[in-house]
Design a protein around this motif. Structure first.
Motif, mmCIF file in Angstrom:
data_model
loop_
_atom_site.group_PDB
_atom_site.id
_atom_site.type_symbol
_atom_site.label_atom_id
_atom_site.label_comp_id
_atom_site.label_asym_id
_atom_site.label_seq_id
_atom_site.Cartn_x
_atom_site.Cartn_y
_atom_site.Cartn_z
ATOM 1 N N CYS A 1 41.558 45.561 33.044
ATOM 2 C CA CYS A 1 40.111 45.764 33.119
ATOM 3 C C CYS A 1 39.806 46.397 34.477
ATOM 4 C CB CYS A 1 39.427 44.405 32.987
ATOM 5 S SG CYS A 1 37.663 44.406 33.214
ATOM 6 N N ALA A 2 38.803 47.265 34.532
ATOM 7 C CA ALA A 2 38.468 47.934 35.785
ATOM 8 C C ALA A 2 36.966 48.172 35.890
ATOM 9 C CB ALA A 2 39.205 49.260 35.893
ATOM 10 N N VAL A 3 36.531 48.349 37.127
ATOM 11 C CA VAL A 3 35.128 48.623 37.440
ATOM 12 C C VAL A 3 35.052 49.873 38.301
ATOM 13 C CG1 VAL A 3 33.230 47.863 38.939
ATOM 14 C CG2 VAL A 3 34.178 46.294 37.248
ATOM 15 N N THR A 4 34.049 50.695 38.037
ATOM 16 C CA THR A 4 33.763 51.821 38.908
ATOM 17 C C THR A 4 32.284 51.851 39.265
ATOM 18 O OG1 THR A 4 33.920 54.198 39.240
ATOM 19 C CG2 THR A 4 33.389 53.461 37.009
ATOM 20 N N PHE A 5 31.996 52.210 40.522
ATOM 21 C CA PHE A 5 30.621 52.424 40.971
ATOM 22 C C PHE A 5 30.227 53.886 40.827
ATOM 23 C CE2 PHE A 5 30.353 48.289 42.662
ATOM 24 C CZ PHE A 5 31.522 48.003 43.342
#
Length: 123
Positions: free
Chosen positions: A96-100
């Protein structure tokens, strides 16, 4: 900072289903895009699916289109990956990953990552 914890991986027979979950904590969850990537042994990490902060914009890789669905529940700070009709070639560690930043399929543009969950599909 954002902390991500995946769950839901396991061993399944070809044609079966699994649902992965990723719980986020730390910075405001709803302002971030969320994504799923996977990495098989000896291969590079590859894009699987992403969803915008509202969940209104989603995309899946061609290899999983029609079989995998990404969704998110901002009230629970959680993103899901429903995987149906699994194939042996789907075997990998799923992250799982997050980007701004802008939505992208390139892993290096995603800022925060979970520890990964193993998915194994037997033939």
């Amino acid at each position: 900072q954002v902390q991500l914890v995946e769950s839901g991986g396991g061993l399944v027979q070809a044609g079966g289903s699994l649902r992965l979950s990723c719980a986020a904590s730390g910075r405001t969850f709803s302002s971030h895009a969320m994504g799923w990537f996977r990495q098989a042994p000896g291969k590079e990490r590859e894009f699987v699916a992403f969803a915008s902060w509202s969940g209104g914009s989603t995309s899946c890789a061609d290899s999983v289109k029609g079989r995998f669905t990404i969704s998110r529940d901002n009230a629970k700070n959680t993103v899901y990956l429903q995987m149906n009709s699994l194939k042996p070639e789907d075997t990998a560690v799923y992250y799982c990953a997050v980007t701004f930043w802008q939505l992208t399929t390139t892993p290096t543009w995603w800022q925060y990552w979970g520890q990964g969950t193993q998915v194994t599909v037997s033939s």
